[in-house]
Design a protein around this motif. Structure first.
Motif, PDB file in Angstrom:
ATOM      1  N   SER A   8       0.933  -1.309  -0.129  1.00  0.00           N
ATOM      2  CA  SER A   8      -0.135  -0.256   0.317  1.00  0.00           C
ATOM      3  C   SER A   8       0.956   1.376  -0.227  1.00  0.00           C
ATOM      4  N   ARG A   9       0.050   2.800  -0.136  1.00  0.00           N
ATOM      5  CA  ARG A   9       1.235   3.870   0.080  1.00  0.00           C
ATOM      6  C   ARG A   9       0.960   4.003   1.200  1.00  0.00           C
ATOM      7  N   TRP A  10       2.087   4.667   1.179  1.00  0.00           N
ATOM      8  CA  TRP A  10       2.083   5.497   2.599  1.00  0.00           C
ATOM      9  C   TRP A  10       2.808   5.979   3.154  1.00  0.00           C
ATOM     10  N   VAL A  11       2.297   6.753   4.105  1.00  0.00           N
ATOM     11  CA  VAL A  11       3.917   8.058   4.409  1.00  0.00           C
ATOM     12  C   VAL A  11       5.003   7.509   5.561  1.00  0.00           C
ATOM     13  N   ASP A  12       6.938   7.788   4.863  1.00  0.00           N
ATOM     14  CA  ASP A  12       7.439   7.159   5.739  1.00  0.00           C
ATOM     15  C   ASP A  12       7.226   8.646   6.172  1.00  0.00           C
ATOM     16  N   HIS A  13       7.233   9.316   7.756  1.00  0.00           N
ATOM     17  CA  HIS A  13       6.989  10.234   8.118  1.00  0.00           C
ATOM     18  C   HIS A  13       8.261  10.068   8.917  1.00  0.00           C
ATOM     19  N   GLU A  14       8.833   9.209   9.635  1.00  0.00           N
ATOM     20  CA  GLU A  14      10.182   8.919   9.757  1.00  0.00           C
ATOM     21  C   GLU A  14      12.001   7.689   8.980  1.00  0.00           C
ATOM     22  N   TRP A  15      11.418   8.757   7.745  1.00  0.00           N
ATOM     23  CA  TRP A  15      12.390   8.323   6.929  1.00  0.00           C
ATOM     24  C   TRP A  15      13.592   8.263   7.582  1.00  0.00           C
ATOM     25  N   LEU A  16      14.178   9.580   8.112  1.00  0.00           N
ATOM     26  CA  LEU A  16      15.572  10.414   8.945  1.00  0.00           C
ATOM     27  C   LEU A  16      15.922   9.309   9.459  1.00  0.00           C
ATOM     28  N   VAL A 160       9.473  21.225   5.978  1.00  0.00           N
ATOM     29  CA  VAL A 160      10.236  21.263   5.342  1.00  0.00           C
ATOM     30  C   VAL A 160      10.006  19.454   5.893  1.00  0.00           C
ATOM     31  N   THR A 161       9.786  18.662   4.876  1.00  0.00           N
ATOM     32  CA  THR A 161       9.554  17.375   4.747  1.00  0.00           C
ATOM     33  C   THR A 161       9.634  17.118   3.118  1.00  0.00           C
ATOM     34  N   PRO A 162       9.982  15.731   3.348  1.00  0.00           N
ATOM     35  CA  PRO A 162       9.210  15.281   1.554  1.00  0.00           C
ATOM     36  C   PRO A 162       7.911  15.665   1.204  1.00  0.00           C
ATOM     37  N   TYR A 163       7.291  15.037   1.938  1.00  0.00           N
ATOM     38  CA  TYR A 163       5.878  15.701   2.104  1.00  0.00           C
ATOM     39  C   TYR A 163       5.324  16.528   2.131  1.00  0.00           C
ATOM     40  N   SER A 164       5.560  17.975   2.780  1.00  0.00           N
ATOM     41  CA  SER A 164       5.161  18.985   2.851  1.00  0.00           C
ATOM     42  C   SER A 164       3.945  18.981   3.623  1.00  0.00           C
ATOM     43  N   THR A 165       2.821  19.887   3.401  1.00  0.00           N
ATOM     44  CA  THR A 165       2.234  20.212   4.023  1.00  0.00           C
ATOM     45  C   THR A 165       0.949  18.512   4.309  1.00  0.00           C
ATOM     46  N   ALA A 166       0.987  17.420   3.285  1.00  0.00           N
ATOM     47  CA  ALA A 166       0.915  16.421   3.418  1.00  0.00           C
ATOM     48  C   ALA A 166       1.166  15.150   5.165  1.00  0.00           C
ATOM     49  N   TYR A 167       2.641  16.198   4.900  1.00  0.00           N
ATOM     50  CA  TYR A 167       3.074  14.950   6.740  1.00  0.00           C
ATOM     51  C   TYR A 167       1.858  15.568   7.614  1.00  0.00           C
ATOM     52  N   TRP A 168       1.091  17.018   7.901  1.00  0.00           N
ATOM     53  CA  TRP A 168       0.443  17.222   8.685  1.00  0.00           C
ATOM     54  C   TRP A 168      -0.983  17.043   8.861  1.00  0.00           C
ATOM     55  N   SER A 169      -1.403  16.156   7.021  1.00  0.00           N
ATOM     56  CA  SER A 169      -2.783  15.858   7.102  1.00  0.00           C
ATOM     57  C   SER A 169      -2.288  14.066   7.143  1.00  0.00           C
ATOM     58  N   TYR A 170      -1.287  13.941   6.895  1.00  0.00           N
ATOM     59  CA  TYR A 170      -0.954  12.045   7.503  1.00  0.00           C
ATOM     60  C   TYR A 170      -1.759  11.802   9.078  1.00  0.00           C
ATOM     61  N   LEU A 171      -0.231  13.034   9.328  1.00  0.00           N
ATOM     62  CA  LEU A 171      -0.391  12.472  10.969  1.00  0.00           C
ATOM     63  C   LEU A 171      -1.486  13.069  12.000  1.00  0.00           C
ATOM     64  N   CYS A 172      -2.338  14.224  11.297  1.00  0.00           N
ATOM     65  CA  CYS A 172      -3.707  14.034  12.070  1.00  0.00           C
ATOM     66  C   CYS A 172      -4.981  13.181  11.194  1.00  0.00           C
ATOM     67  N   ARG A 173      -4.702  12.294  10.059  1.00  0.00           N
ATOM     68  CA  ARG A 173      -5.502  11.116  10.045  1.00  0.00           C
ATOM     69  C   ARG A 173      -4.884  10.352  11.688  1.00  0.00           C
ATOM     70  N   ALA A 174      -3.186   9.807  11.613  1.00  0.00           N
ATOM     71  CA  ALA A 174      -2.696   9.095  12.516  1.00  0.00           C
ATOM     72  C   ALA A 174      -3.344   9.122  13.963  1.00  0.00           C
ATOM     73  N   LEU A 175      -3.409  10.127  14.212  1.00  0.00           N
ATOM     74  CA  LEU A 175      -3.537  10.567  15.692  1.00  0.00           C
ATOM     75  C   LEU A 175      -5.113  10.574  15.985  1.00  0.00           C
ATOM     76  N   SER A 176      -5.913  10.457  14.676  1.00  0.00           N
ATOM     77  CA  SER A 176      -7.392  10.894  14.865  1.00  0.00           C
ATOM     78  C   SER A 176      -7.547   9.155  14.664  1.00  0.00           C
ATOM     79  N   MET A 177      -7.332   8.451  14.470  1.00  0.00           N
ATOM     80  CA  MET A 177      -7.764   6.756  14.225  1.00  0.00           C
ATOM     81  C   MET A 177      -7.291   6.307  15.598  1.00  0.00           C
TER      82      MET A 177
END
Length: 190
Positions: A8-16, A160-177
């Motif tokens: 599946s497509r996913w955001v690697d928000h911990e890439w570093l 300043v992440t590879p995902y720009s504003t999509a990073y926060w959209s992802y985190l908001c979805r993950a935190l509310s799940m």
């Protein structure tokens, strides 16, 4: 890497974190990862102790030791060599910066928020603390321009992440799940 993502497509928000772990493992093997974990834990304990001393300068050493020991027990219980070890380091560092509120130290704040979101999603808690701090200072009419400017730059730095504003959209979805629906936290059945 996420063994439960299943193509599946996913955001690697911990890439570093992955980069850091890879480089440490490549250079020093599994032992290097353990040393990294305990090194981060050691500096985290120093920061927690500094936060306690800054927040309560009159506290005796036994109270500070108890606070640090509590942090250590939590750290040992909750942490393996995973990306969250960096949030255990950055959170007390952020609290120390905010408690000190020194202009020359506040310059570091945007740098913290530049690196932290690429290491771990715990930056959301850091952003909440920062926002609450700024709000409290504003309500108290003690918000200095240096704090406001540094906090604004810090929050912008999280983009300043590879995902720009999509990073926060992802985190908001993950935190509310609800937790059972987070794929990486589901039990793997064989």
């Amino acid at each position: 890497f996420s063994f439960t993502a299943g193509g599946s497509r996913w955001v690697d928000h911990e890439w570093l974190s992955g980069v850091v772990f890879y480089l440490v493992n490549r250079a020093w093997g599994d032992g290097g990862l353990v040393v990294l974990k305990f090194g981060v834990m050691f500096f985290s304990l120093l920061l927690v102790s500094a936060v306690q001393r800054q927040a309560n300068p009159g506290a005796d050493r036994s109270a500070i030791a108890f606070f640090a020991l509590t942090w250590l027990c939590f750290y040992l219980w909750a942490s393996t060599v995973r990306a969250q070890i960096f949030s255990y380091l950055f959170l007390p560092f952020l609290l120390l910066l905010l408690l000190r509120e020194r202009r020359r130290e506040l310059v570091v704040l945007p740098l913290v928020f530049l690196v932290w979101p690429n290491l771990h999603g715990g930056v959301a808690l850091g952003a909440a603390f920062l926002g609450l701090f700024v709000l409290c200072r504003a309500v108290q009419k003690k918000l200095s321009p240096a704090v406001a400017l540094s906090a604004g730059a810090a929050l912008l730095a999280t983009l300043v992440t590879p995902y720009s504003t999509a990073y926060w959209s992802y985190l908001c979805r993950a935190l509310s799940m609800t937790r059972p629906f987070i794929g990486e936290w589901q039990r793997v059945t064989l």
